[in-house]
Design an enzyme around this catalytic site. Structure first.
Site, PDB file in Angstrom:
ATOM      1  N   THR A  51       0.942  -1.189   0.030  1.00 26.41           N
ATOM      2  CA  THR A  51      -0.022   0.054  -0.043  1.00 26.41           C
ATOM      3  C   THR A  51       0.922   1.215   0.029  1.00 26.41           C
ATOM      4  O   THR A  51       1.886   1.300   0.563  1.00 26.41           O
ATOM      5  CB  THR A  51      -0.761   0.157   1.213  1.00 26.41           C
ATOM      6  N   SER A  52       0.234   2.503  -0.425  1.00 22.36           N
ATOM      7  CA  SER A  52       0.907   3.686  -0.472  1.00 22.36           C
ATOM      8  C   SER A  52      -0.121   4.717  -0.114  1.00 22.36           C
ATOM      9  O   SER A  52      -1.296   4.782  -0.554  1.00 22.36           O
ATOM     10  CB  SER A  52       1.825   4.080  -1.709  1.00 22.36           C
TER      11      SER A  52
END
Ligand SMILES: *[C@@H]1O[C@H](CO)[C@@H](O)[C@H](O)[C@H]1NC(C)=O
Ligand SMILES: *[C@@H]1O[C@H](CO)[C@@H](O)[C@H](O)[C@H]1NC(C)=O
Ligand SMILES: *[C@@H]1O[C@H](CO)[C@@H](O)[C@H](O)[C@H]1NC(C)=O
Ligand SMILES: *[C@@H]1O[C@H](CO)[C@@H](O)[C@H](O)[C@H]1NC(C)=O
Ligand SMILES: *[C@@H]1O[C@H](CO)[C@@H](O)[C@H](O)[C@H]1NC(C)=O
Ligand SMILES: *[C@@H]1O[C@H](CO)[C@@H](O)[C@H](O)[C@H]1NC(C)=O
Ligand SMILES: *[C@@H]1O[C@H](CO)[C@@H](O)[C@H](O)[C@H]1NC(C)=O
Length: 772
Positions: free
Chosen positions: A335-336
């Site tokens: 994830t970012s």
């Protein structure tokens, strides 16, 4: 001095401050009981018997309450405690942990960082407790975990119930806190060693947060609910969609997104007055909103979410004083928070390549963009915005909790812990095929970094080229043993850059032994992951544990499974075998080979019987991981653990305001004041503050902001190393809600005398200014 819940007189069990009251009341009770009536005399004998019982052992609440008028804990009631304490270690002259960037050295503080502790106990069995810690740090790790367990043991018999099996040490995975506190050599290399001061601040704060949670133990209920952080409050994307796409199409088709948008919240509500003591939530988003070039300590986006939630609780009539909001990391791997995607900062106006996140063949100019990237403020605005979005979603869920939540329905509290050596560990896949994990190793894609923090030196993600590429990593790589053919085959198709699991000079470089741990509270099961599970790994893992819980009848209702980490021993990533084949950063950092994620799943499901209500045993302890704390402390010659000394420039004094704010400002202005400074490493001012804003209220200066406030920033600069001069700038980025009035800026410092080395505190004040 803390008491066990079951040792308290019954009428005190629901009090908010059980520590103060019991002594007074039990004395009163014993006197009055003896003089009042024969009936009470009988009761008093029972009280004395109860005390004797306490001395001899740890009676359950049920043994003590039958004589009293206090309600017996009913099904679905728990012992609940929450606590929070400061863990802000050195904020300057220390490498930050997370980006492995040698240049990211602290220059100050934007937001203090905390340990948030949540204790849940079975009120009918004092031995059944869990402690879930959420540290505002890059990860949980075994050095601090060992320190915390030792700290708890030193607190005496009241704390003997907390130990290896039931204490989970998770980190929020922020990338803007002091580093140099990890157990293994590799993360120490990028933090220039091990700082005892940095380590101790985390350990002491974590133990204090547990003490506070323990002292707040009271009967209450738990409920959980879910929401999706999406649409206008979207807060995460997948930063390696190319790897995610390698997962089977039919599996991907079961999900709307390539990251989990869900947030699960567990609410702690006490029975005495129905007030909420706190919330513990899980949501997956990397703590990489603050960029690699930021050098101020913050709790990143989860720090912002907790801050906003706890600030809101101050005026929430349903929140108890001391409300704690913990936002724990979930399957964070791919994830970012940089939700606008990864772009080339090379003037081309293009996005980075999909397969390997490069721009003209290089990783260095490829950067993920947060929602406020155009502010060019080192990620500050994007970080606040991502934290705010999760807060908005969490707050809406909290406000509708009674109508949407599911109560946790049986009071069973269980946990297990075992150490597992992942070196050539053989186990069966779900289809029965025997496979193995491998000693820890990092692939070339690891050195490529990610779009949240690109690697240096021409390494790229998704690379399987083993040709020499960079002198620094090649040198480090050369210090390592050449991987054995068995290891090369085991790790295939990962090309091995750093064979950390097979190198132990001067001491172990990376973990081969990891913590396998799960906690259960009623139907809620918490998987505690040492590695950053990718989105799909997390989904498979949760589903497998839920299925095993059903098939082994572990829970009485449909199980709810959450995953928290990185925790206990930092073990980099856990990608699926399909993602592993792509060898982007997450696959290249999956230490134990292609089958690692399935090993975790197998170990979680095959140990699940230890979570059964009747279980009173633990799995075998497993091999003890190496404890590198002592070796690290003496090896770390480069790590500065001491301040030489401080001096004010001739004619100045410590705390003197050398650049005054203007006489007047408007709301929204940044108000700077510069002071004659001293090194903040002289005194971390834990539980205190370096900065404050005071407002003139009815003729008295009243503190209205401190280090905890996102908008108040402390920056320290050494201006003359030889003479020991330094300066401090305190910047107040006035918020939209700043009230008009008269203010001043305050600096709390501590200086170190030359030669003698004594530490002296001082306070500096700016002149007053008006915000109109
Ligand atoms: C969250 O979104 C998923 C689809 O992505 C949906 O199945 C689920 O019901 C949603 N959950 C809530 C609480 O709205
Ligand atoms: C910080 O890094 C970002 C890229 O992540 C870059 O766009 C920005 O210009 C840098 N800021 C400074 C002050 O170096
Ligand atoms: C990265 O991927 C692109 C295709 O998008 C390819 O042309 C390029 O050669 C790759 N670069 C490296 C260094 O592997
Ligand atoms: C079991 O699953 C693995 C991974 O998907 C696969 O490589 C293997 O061939 C399967 N074995 C059997 C007997 O189907
Ligand atoms: C890298 O992987 C690609 C695709 O799997 C393969 O075609 C190529 O031969 C590999 N190169 C090396 C140097 O292993
Ligand atoms: C580390 O050093 C301390 C103090 O010298 C000692 O008490 C402790 O046993 C040592 N720990 C290990 C693991 O060697
Ligand atoms: C205030 O101080 C900060 C930190 O030193 C600095 O970055 C900023 O430029 C200053 N702003 C003004 C308006 O002087």
């Amino acid at each position: 001095m803390a008491h066990k819940y079951s040792e308290l007189p019954a009428e005190d069990k629901l009090d908010t401050e059980p520590l103060e009251i019991p002594a007074k009341r039990s004395v009163w009770a014993r006197i009055s009981l003896f003089v009042l009536s024969p009936l009470l005399l009988v009761t008093s004998i029972l009280v004395v018997a109860g005390i004797a019982n306490v001395i001899s052992g740890r009676p359950a609440l049920s043994q003590l309450t039958w004589f009293s008028h206090a309600p017996r804990a009913s099904d679905g009631q728990f012992l609940l405690g929450v606590g929070k304490a400061d863990i802000t270690g050195p904020v300057v002259e220390v490498e930050f942990m997370g980006y492995a960037s040698l240049g990211q050295i602290g220059t100050g503080l934007r937001q203090r960082i905390y340990s948030r502790a949540f204790i849940i106990g079975d009120p009918n069995n004092d031995d059944d407790r869990i402690v879930y810690l959420v540290l505002d740090s890059a990860m949980g790790d075994i050095a601090v975990r060992n320190g915390i367990l030792e700290g708890l043991a030193a607190l005496g018999s009241d704390y003997a119930v907390y130990g290896q099996s039931n204490v989970a040490v998770t980190g929020t995975h922020q990338h803007s806190g002091p580093g140099a506190w990890l157990n293994y050599l590799l993360p120490q290399i990028t933090s220039l060693g091990f700082s005892t001061a940095s380590y101790q601040a985390i350990v002491d704060g974590a133990v204090l947060s547990i003490q506070r949670a323990h002292e707040s133990l009271t009967l209450g209920t738990l409920a959980y609910a879910d929401t999706n952080i999406t649409g206008s409050i979207d807060a995460n994307i997948n930063r390696s969609p190319y790897a995610y796409l390698a997962n089977p199409a039919d599996e991907r088709a079961q999900y709307e997104y390539d990251v989990d948008k869900g947030l699960t919240m567990l609410r702690f509500q006490r029975a005495s007055d129905g007030l909420n003591m706190g919330v513990l939530a899980w949501h997956a988003v990397h703590g990489t909103s603050m960029l690699e070039n930021n050098t101020h300590v913050t709790g990143d986006n989860k720090g912002v979410t907790s801050y906003l939630f706890e600030q809101a609780a101050l005026t929430d009539p349903t929140a108890a004083p001391g409300f704690v909001a913990g936002f724990s990391q979930a399957n964070v791997g791919d994830t970012s928070p940089n939700i606008l995607g990864a772009w080339c900062d090379d003037g081309s106006g293009e996005m980075c390549t999909f397969e390997n996140s490069t721009c003209a063949g290089q990783t260095e100019t490829c950067h993920g963009r947060g929602p406020e990237f155009q502010k060019l403020d080192l990620g500050v605005s994007s970080c606040y915005e991502i934290g705010r979005r999760v807060f908005v979603g969490a707050q809406a869920l909290y406000n509708s909790f009674d109508s949407v939540s599911t109560p946790v329905t049986d009071s069973s509290v269980k946990s297990y812990h075992t150490f597992q050596d992942m070196s050539f560990y053989e186990f069966p896949l779900p289809n029965g095929t025997q496979v193995q994990t491998c000693p820890a190793a990092l692939g070339y894609g690891f050195a490529g970094g990610t779009t949240d923090g690109p690697g240096a030196f021409d390494f790229v993600q998704g690379d399987n080229n083993t040709q020499p590429q960079n002198p620094f990593w090649e040198l480090v790589s050369d210090l390592l043993t050449t991987p054995t053919p068995e290891q090369v085959a085991c790790q295939s198709p990962k090309p091995i850059l750093l064979d950390i699991g097979q190198m132990s000079v001067p001491y172990a470089w990376g973990p081969n032994i990891v913590d396998i741990q799960s906690l259960r509270v009623g139907q809620l099961i918490m998987i505690i992951s040492p590695s950053e599970a990718t989105t799909m790994t997390g989904r498979r893992w949760r589903d497998a544990v839920a299925a095993a819980a059903v098939s082994k009848s572990i829970t009485t209702t449909t199980p709810k499974v959450v995953l928290g980490g990185p925790a206990n021993t930092y073990a980099h990533y856990a990608a699926t075998p399909e993602e592993y084949g792509i060898q982007r950063y997450e696959g290249a950092s999956t230490l134990f080979g292609p089958w690692e994620s399935y090993a975790y799943i197998y170990l979680s499901t095959s140990n699940i019987q230890y979570l059964a209500s009747g279980s009173t045993s633990q799995p075998a302890a497993g091999p003890t991981p190496p404890d590198n704390r002592n070796a690290s402390a003496s090896f770390s010659l480069i790590q500065k653990n001491v301040v030489v000394f401080d001096n004010p420039p001739i004619g100045n004094s410590f705390g003197q305001c050398t650049t005054q704010p203007n006489p007047s400002y408007s709301v929204g202005d940044v108000i700077n004041a510069t002071f004659v400074g001293a090194n903040p490493r002289n005194n971390f001012r834990l539980e205190g503050t370096f900065t404050a804003i005071e407002m003139l209220v009815n003729g008295a200066w009243t503190q209205v902001r401190d280090d905890n406030d996102w908008s108040l920033v402390y920056t320290w600069t050494r201006t003359n190393t030889i003479l020991g001069y330094s300066s401090v700038v305190i910047s107040w980025e006035t918020e939209s809600y700043t009230q008009p009035g008269t203010y001043r800026t305050v600096y709390y410092g501590d200086s170190k005398t030359p030669v003698i080395g004594s530490i002296k505190s001082f306070v500096g004040y700016s002149g007053s200014y008006i915000i109109g």
